[in-house]
Every structure is written in structure tokens, then in C-alpha cells.
Design a protein around this motif. Sequence first.
Motif, PDB file in Angstrom:
ATOM      1  N   ARG A 126       0.835  -1.197   0.000  1.00 47.16           N
ATOM      2  CA  ARG A 126       0.000   0.000   0.000  1.00 47.16           C
ATOM      3  C   ARG A 126       0.874   1.253   0.000  1.00 47.16           C
ATOM      4  O   ARG A 126       0.566   2.245  -0.674  1.00 47.16           O
ATOM      5  CB  ARG A 126      -0.914  -0.013   1.229  1.00 47.16           C
ATOM      6  N   ARG A 127       1.956   1.201   0.765  1.00 43.69           N
ATOM      7  CA  ARG A 127       2.874   2.341   0.811  1.00 43.69           C
ATOM      8  C   ARG A 127       3.466   2.617  -0.567  1.00 43.69           C
ATOM      9  O   ARG A 127       3.583   3.772  -0.993  1.00 43.69           O
ATOM     10  CB  ARG A 127       3.991   2.062   1.818  1.00 43.69           C
ATOM     11  N   SER A 128       3.853   1.554  -1.290  1.00 42.17           N
ATOM     12  CA  SER A 128       4.426   1.717  -2.618  1.00 42.17           C
ATOM     13  C   SER A 128       3.417   2.318  -3.588  1.00 42.17           C
ATOM     14  O   SER A 128       3.767   3.178  -4.416  1.00 42.17           O
ATOM     15  CB  SER A 128       4.914   0.366  -3.159  1.00 42.17           C
ATOM     16  N   VAL A 129       2.161   1.885  -3.481  1.00 42.96           N
ATOM     17  CA  VAL A 129       1.118   2.419  -4.359  1.00 42.96           C
ATOM     18  C   VAL A 129       0.916   3.905  -4.106  1.00 42.96           C
ATOM     19  O   VAL A 129       0.781   4.707  -5.043  1.00 42.96           O
ATOM     20  CB  VAL A 129      -0.210   1.645  -4.149  1.00 42.96           C
ATOM     21  N   VAL A 130       0.921   4.298  -2.823  1.00 44.21           N
ATOM     22  CA  VAL A 130       0.774   5.721  -2.479  1.00 44.21           C
ATOM     23  C   VAL A 130       1.946   6.527  -3.038  1.00 44.21           C
ATOM     24  O   VAL A 130       1.759   7.614  -3.606  1.00 44.21           O
ATOM     25  CB  VAL A 130       0.666   5.904  -0.950  1.00 44.21           C
ATOM     26  N   LEU A 131       3.159   5.984  -2.889  1.00 41.95           N
ATOM     27  CA  LEU A 131       4.335   6.675  -3.419  1.00 41.95           C
ATOM     28  C   LEU A 131       4.271   6.799  -4.938  1.00 41.95           C
ATOM     29  O   LEU A 131       4.609   7.850  -5.507  1.00 41.95           O
ATOM     30  CB  LEU A 131       5.615   5.930  -3.010  1.00 41.95           C
ATOM     31  N   MET A 132       3.827   5.741  -5.613  1.00 39.62           N
ATOM     32  CA  MET A 132       3.708   5.796  -7.068  1.00 39.62           C
ATOM     33  C   MET A 132       2.694   6.851  -7.493  1.00 39.62           C
ATOM     34  O   MET A 132       2.902   7.562  -8.492  1.00 39.62           O
ATOM     35  CB  MET A 132       3.305   4.425  -7.618  1.00 39.62           C
ATOM     36  N   ALA A 133       1.587   6.962  -6.742  1.00 41.60           N
ATOM     37  CA  ALA A 133       0.579   7.978  -7.048  1.00 41.60           C
ATOM     38  C   ALA A 133       1.162   9.386  -6.868  1.00 41.60           C
ATOM     39  O   ALA A 133       0.917  10.288  -7.694  1.00 41.60           O
ATOM     40  CB  ALA A 133      -0.644   7.796  -6.154  1.00 41.60           C
ATOM     41  N   CYS A 134       1.950   9.567  -5.817  1.00 46.49           N
ATOM     42  CA  CYS A 134       2.598  10.870  -5.586  1.00 46.49           C
ATOM     43  C   CYS A 134       3.604  11.186  -6.693  1.00 46.49           C
ATOM     44  O   CYS A 134       3.706  12.333  -7.148  1.00 46.49           O
ATOM     45  CB  CYS A 134       3.302  10.875  -4.228  1.00 46.49           C
ATOM     46  N   ILE A 135       4.344  10.155  -7.128  1.00 43.04           N
ATOM     47  CA  ILE A 135       5.307  10.338  -8.218  1.00 43.04           C
ATOM     48  C   ILE A 135       4.582  10.756  -9.490  1.00 43.04           C
ATOM     49  O   ILE A 135       5.019  11.664 -10.206  1.00 43.04           O
ATOM     50  CB  ILE A 135       6.104   9.038  -8.457  1.00 43.04           C
ATOM     51  N   LEU A 136       3.444  10.113  -9.773  1.00 39.59           N
ATOM     52  CA  LEU A 136       2.671  10.447 -10.967  1.00 39.59           C
ATOM     53  C   LEU A 136       2.152  11.879 -10.900  1.00 39.59           C
ATOM     54  O   LEU A 136       2.233  12.625 -11.881  1.00 39.59           O
ATOM     55  CB  LEU A 136       1.510   9.467 -11.127  1.00 39.59           C
ATOM     56  N   CYS A 137       1.644  12.273  -9.736  1.00 38.19           N
ATOM     57  CA  CYS A 137       1.160  13.657  -9.567  1.00 38.19           C
ATOM     58  C   CYS A 137       2.305  14.654  -9.762  1.00 38.19           C
ATOM     59  O   CYS A 137       2.145  15.676 -10.445  1.00 38.19           O
ATOM     60  CB  CYS A 137       0.544  13.827  -8.188  1.00 38.19           C
ATOM     61  N   GLY A 138       3.452  14.351  -9.153  1.00 35.43           N
ATOM     62  CA  GLY A 138       4.611  15.224  -9.314  1.00 35.43           C
ATOM     63  C   GLY A 138       5.045  15.327 -10.763  1.00 35.43           C
ATOM     64  O   GLY A 138       5.420  16.404 -11.244  1.00 35.43           O
ATOM     65  N   LEU A 139       4.976  14.198 -11.484  1.00 35.16           N
ATOM     66  CA  LEU A 139       5.374  14.194 -12.883  1.00 35.16           C
ATOM     67  C   LEU A 139       4.436  15.071 -13.718  1.00 35.16           C
ATOM     68  O   LEU A 139       4.886  15.826 -14.585  1.00 35.16           O
ATOM     69  CB  LEU A 139       5.376  12.763 -13.422  1.00 35.16           C
ATOM     70  N   LEU A 140       3.139  14.972 -13.459  1.00 36.42           N
ATOM     71  CA  LEU A 140       2.176  15.799 -14.196  1.00 36.42           C
ATOM     72  C   LEU A 140       2.448  17.282 -13.966  1.00 36.42           C
ATOM     73  O   LEU A 140       2.348  18.096 -14.892  1.00 36.42           O
ATOM     74  CB  LEU A 140       0.749  15.445 -13.770  1.00 36.42           C
ATOM     75  N   ILE A 141       2.805  17.628 -12.717  1.00 38.97           N
ATOM     76  CA  ILE A 141       3.127  19.028 -12.403  1.00 38.97           C
ATOM     77  C   ILE A 141       4.419  19.443 -13.100  1.00 38.97           C
ATOM     78  O   ILE A 141       4.515  20.530 -13.677  1.00 38.97           O
ATOM     79  CB  ILE A 141       3.246  19.222 -10.878  1.00 38.97           C
TER      80      ILE A 141
END
Length: 302
Positions: A126-141
Motif C-alpha cells: 500500500r505504501r508503494s502504491v501511495v508513493l507511485m501515485a505521488c510520483i505520478l502527480c509530481g510528474l504531471l506538475i
Amino acid sequence: MQTKLFPRHIAALLLAGLACAFAGNHIAARIAFDDGAGLLLAILCRSGVTMLVLGILVFLKRESVRLGPAMAGWQLLMGCLIGFQSFCIYSAVARIPVGLALLVVNLSPVFLALFTYVLGGPAPTRRSVVLMACILCGLLIALDVPTIVAGQGQFDERWIEGVLFSLVGAAVFGAAMWVSENRLSGMAGTVRSMLTMALVFAVALLASAANVVPGGLSMPESTGGWLALSFLVVLYGAAFSTLFIFMPRLDIARNAPVLNVEPVAGLMFGWLILDQQLSALQLVGGGMVVAGIVLLAYRRQG
């Protein structure tokens, strides 16, 4: 006799220096491409020199290069993947800011985690999934997508191509990492890397002969372009070879996330040398991507 490890601060400084050298190689590549150098020419020069250096190391260490049929097949796949990844990242660097291209390419650990799960490995936590979601959001920004969606920016054809090349490069490198970790882990690192560079050189040579990339062997138009091409070869060859010479003493399992300094160095060098500037919001997004990848890497290795 067990190899003596470097103190952690020395290992971290050395890895950070290597990350800066890798970033500098891409800055030099952009200068060479802007001066007319072909993508395949850069790949041939880079892989050829690195192959020779690693070949000398393999010879001096008297390591065997014999492979069984199964191992040879996976090594061939590895070489083809890295060859295609090299083409993708240089294609991206030629189109969009270097730091931005490196940010996207550094998504490879995310793709590795997904490939591992799809191919029968453990599911991401679950922690990895949350981190991946944050990485994706950061990438979009970092890619300035919010500004474009708000109608204050627009998609440029070269921008789209550069981002797509970066994403494909990240996915391909993730696949190569999976092959390395799961099918070639029994090989000596220097031998695996030498054979991979030899195959990259061969793939680039075949692509050149078949004229797959028009203008792929174009020469730089000025002395500056030739100097940039030379720096590209020296920086990549020296960094890659140094990494494998000192790898037994670097405690890579603990310190590898330091290599994620590369996109940060790419952003700094791109600003200082190429005048490639990103907005404050894009830099925040880039920071989110780097932080997320570092945390993901530490979790995987812990």
C-alpha cells in the motif's frame, strides 16, 4: 577475503558525482544534437568506448564470458532493450529540456515494480502504491500539465514526442532491470555490462546500416559539436566504468538511491549551461518525483 566498504559518506559522494557525470553526458548530447550530430553516432561512440574499457576490466580480472544457451538469450534481450532505451532517451533529450527528460526516464523503478508484479512477483505494498501515485502527480506538475489544461499553455509536437520517448525509455529500462535482476543476476556485473554495451553497439551499427534513423550518423557541424560529442563519451564511459570498478565497495543495496540525483543535476546543468528554465511549480513537481523515487527505492532495498 571480504571487500572493505567505503564509509557511507564517501560512497554517497562518489555516487552523487557519478550521477552528475551521467547528467553531464546528456547535456553534452543535447549540445551535439543541436550542432547536427546524429543519434546513432552518439550511441555508437558512447557504447563502443565503454565496451572497450569494460572489456579491459574483464580481461584484467580474468572473468569468464561463456554463457549457456538460456543465459545467452536473456543477455541478447538485455542488450536490445538497453540499445532501444539509449535511442529513446537521446531522442527525448534532443526535444525537451534535459532535466525534464531525465525526470521521466527515472520512472523506471515504478515500471520495474509493475513488471515484477505482472510477471509473478509480489504485489506492490500500500505504501508503494501511495508513493507511485505521488510520483505520478509530481510528474504531471513537472510536465506543466495543469497549466496546459487551464488553457494557459499548449502542447508542442516536439514536447509530446520528447515526453513519449522518455516514457517509453523508462518502461524499457524497467524491463531491462527486471531481466538483470531475475535472469542475469548470476553473471559478474562487469561481464554483463560489457556484453550489454557490445550488443548496444551492434544494434546501433545494424540500425545505421539499415538507415532506420535518417541522419543517424550525421557529423557535428562545428568544433563545439565535436567537443560535446567527446565530452559525452568521456563522461558516460568514465562514470559507467567507475561505477563497476568500485561497486563492491559502494554498498549499492543501501546507497543506490543517491543516483537519483541525476535528474536534479540535469535540471541544474540545463539551467546553467543551456538556459533551459522551468517554472517554480514545475520544480516542485520535479522534487516530488525525485523524493518519491528515492523513498520507493529505499523501501525496495530495505
